[in-house]
Write a protein that holds these residues in place. Structure first.
Motif, short mmCIF file in Angstrom:
data_model
loop_
_atom_site.label_atom_id
_atom_site.label_comp_id
_atom_site.label_asym_id
_atom_site.label_seq_id
_atom_site.Cartn_x
_atom_site.Cartn_y
_atom_site.Cartn_z
N THR A 219 0.83 -1.21 0.00
CA THR A 219 0.00 0.00 0.00
C THR A 219 0.87 1.25 0.00
O THR A 219 0.54 2.25 -0.66
CB THR A 219 -0.93 0.01 1.22
OG1 THR A 219 -0.17 -0.21 2.42
CG2 THR A 219 -2.00 -1.07 1.10
N SER B 237 -6.14 0.36 -0.48
CA SER B 237 -6.81 -0.54 0.45
C SER B 237 -6.49 -1.99 0.11
O SER B 237 -5.97 -2.29 -0.97
CB SER B 237 -8.32 -0.32 0.42
OG SER B 237 -8.82 -0.46 -0.90
N LEU C 173 2.11 -0.23 8.57
CA LEU C 173 0.75 -0.20 8.01
C LEU C 173 0.19 1.20 7.88
O LEU C 173 -1.01 1.36 7.66
CB LEU C 173 -0.18 -1.04 8.90
CG LEU C 173 0.06 -2.55 8.91
CD1 LEU C 173 -0.76 -3.21 10.01
CD2 LEU C 173 -0.27 -3.15 7.57
N TRP D 73 -2.03 2.01 4.85
CA TRP D 73 -3.27 1.26 4.63
C TRP D 73 -4.45 2.20 4.80
O TRP D 73 -4.52 2.97 5.75
CB TRP D 73 -3.34 0.10 5.60
CG TRP D 73 -4.52 -0.80 5.43
CD1 TRP D 73 -5.19 -1.06 4.28
CD2 TRP D 73 -5.16 -1.56 6.46
NE1 TRP D 73 -6.22 -1.94 4.51
CE2 TRP D 73 -6.23 -2.27 5.83
CE3 TRP D 73 -4.95 -1.73 7.81
CZ2 TRP D 73 -7.07 -3.12 6.55
CZ3 TRP D 73 -5.77 -2.58 8.52
CH2 TRP D 73 -6.83 -3.26 7.89
#
Length: 371
Positions: free
Chosen positions: A78, A92, A141, A144
C-alpha cells in the motif's frame, strides 16, 4: 484444518493484493504482488501442513511467518502504491490480501492445536501478537487506507468508541439490575419463571432495527407529556431508545442463566445450610449465589457480546457509537469507513468475551474451592 487454511492462502497469492483509488469513493486499479512474493506466499501456505506432518511442535513457526508476511506485504505494497499519488489517494486491501490473512489466521489456530498435541509450550502460539504489534508501532501499516481514515477522523473516532463503550456498559448494568432480582424471584416460582422468560424470549424475536423504530413513538409521547423527562434527555431518538432496546435485548441471557443457575444449586447444599440454622437470606448469599455465580456470569458474558453488536445498529437513531462509521460507509460505498467501525466493534466483542470468560473461570475455581 491446515489444509483448509492453505486453500485461501494459495488463492490469495494469485489474486489482486491492493486496490489503488484516486480518492475514497472513486473506482480504482487493482495491483498484484511481484512474482517473488507470490512464490514466498505459496511456499508459506504449504509449510504449516508439511510441518504438522513431520514436526508438529514447530507448526507455529511457518504459520506465524505467513501471518506476519501477509501483514508486512499489505503495509509495504500500500505504501508503494501511494508513491507519487495525490494526497486524497487511498490504497486498500484487495481480495488477495483478505484471503491470505484469513488463511493465515486459520493456520495459526491449527498450529496451536498441533503444538498443544505435541506437548510444546503454549506461549509460542502468541508470538504473532508481538510481531503484529511491532509492525504497527513501526508504521509499516501507516499507508493502509483504514488507518489513513482513522488518522483523519482522529478525536471523533475516539469519541464514538467511548460512546459505544458507554452504551454497552450502561445497558449491561441496567439489564443486570433488572434481571438479577427477577431471576431470584422467578427461580422459586415455576409460573413466574415461565412468564418472565416468555416475555424476554418474545423481545428477542423482534429485529433490533424494528424494536428501535417501535420505541420512537412512545418515548416521544412521554417526553412531550412530561417535560422533566425531556430535560433529562429522553426523546424518540438518541440514547434513550437505544438504551431501552439494548437493555431489553440483554435481559434474556441474564434472566435465563440466572434462573438455570439458581435452580441448579444442589439441594443437599441448601439442606445442609438450613440444618446449620442459616436464615433464607444467609442461605442465598453464602450458599446459593456463590454456587450459581459462574453459570450466571456466562449469561452476563453472552449479553455483553450481544450488546456490542446491537450498539452498532443504534447509531441509526442518533445514539452514536462505532455504527456511525459503518452506516456512513454504507451510504457512501466507502469500505474503509465501514471497516473503521466494524473492525474495532468486532475486536471489542472478542475482548469483552475473553475478559468475562476469564472472570467466569476465575470465580468458578475460587468459589468451587470455597464450596
Amino acid at each position: 484444518m491446515l489444509a483448509l487454511a492453505a486453500l485461501p492462502m494459495l488463492a490469495g497469492a494469485w489474486l489482486p493484493w491492493v486496490l489503488l483509488r484516486p480518492n475514497r469513493l472513486a473506482p480504482g486499479e487493482y495491483l498484484r504482488l511481484p512474482p517473488v512474493w507470490v512464490a514466498a506466499l505459496l511456499v508459506l501456505a504449504l509449510l504449516p501442513l508439511a510441518a504438522a506432518r513431520w514436526r508438529p511442535a514447530l507448526t507455529w513457526v511457518p504459520a506465524t511467518l505467513a501471518l506476519l508476511l501477509a501483514v508486512w506485504l499489505l503495509g509495504t505494497r500500500t505504501g508503494a502504491a501511494l508513491v507519487g499519488q495525490a494526497e486524497f489517494a487511498r490504497a486498500s486491501a484487495a481480495s488477495g490480501a483478505w484471503l491470505t490473512l484469513l488463511g493465515a489466521g486459520v493456520a495459526l489456530y491449527g498450529a496451536r492445536l498441533c503444538t498443544r498435541a505435541a506437548g510444546g509450550p503454549a506461549w509460542t502460539g502468541l508470538l504473532w501478537v508481538a510481531g503484529l504489534a511491532a509492525l504497527l508501532l513501526t508504521g509499516t501499516l501507516s499507508s493502509w487506507s483504514v488507518l489513513v481514515e482513522g488518522r483523519s477522523e482522529g478525536p471523533r473516532w475516539v469519541q464514538e468508541l467511548a460512546q459505544h463503550l458507554r452504551l454497552v456498559g450502561t445497558a449491561l448494568g441496567l439489564a443486570v439490575l433488572i434481571g438479577a432480582p427477577l431471576a431470584v424471584w422467578a427461580s422459586g416460582r415455576e409460573r413466574v419463571a415461565g412468564a418472565v422468560l416468555g416475555v424476554a424470549n418474545a423481545v428477542q424475536t423482534i429485529p433490533s432495527l424494528a424494536l428501535l423504530g417501535l420505541l420512537i413513538a412512545p418515548l416521544s409521547a412521554l417526553a412531550n407529556a412530561f417535560p422533566a423527562l425531556r430535560e433529562a434527555g429522553v426523546s424518540g431518538i438518541g440514547v434513550a431508545p437505544a438504551l431501552t432496546a439494548m437493555t431489553l435485548y440483554a435481559l434474556l441471557p441474564v434472566l435465563r442463566n440466572g434462573v438455570v443457575a439458581l435452580l441448579g444449586v444442589p439441594a443437599g447444599a441448601v439442606d445442609a445450610a438450613r440444618g446449620m440454622g442459616m436464615t433464607a437470606a444467609q442461605r442465598f448469599w453464602r450458599v446459593q449465589l456463590p454456587l450459581a455465580l459462574p453459570v450466571w456470569l456466562s449469561g452476563v458474558r453472552q449479553a455483553a457480546v450481544l450488546l456490542v453488536g446491537v450498539a452498532a445498529v443504534a447509531a441509526l437513531i442518533g445514539a452514536g457509537g462505532l455504527g456511525t462509521y459503518i452506516f456512513k460507509g454504507l451510504q457512501s460505498a466507502a469500505t474503509d469507513l465501514i471497516l473503521l467501525g466494524a473492525v474495532p466493534a468486532a475486536l471489542m466483542a472478542v475482548a469483552v468475551d475473553a475478559a468475562l470468560r476469564g472472570l467466569e473461570t476465575l470465580l468458578g475455581r475460587r468459589l468451587g474451592r470455597a464450596a
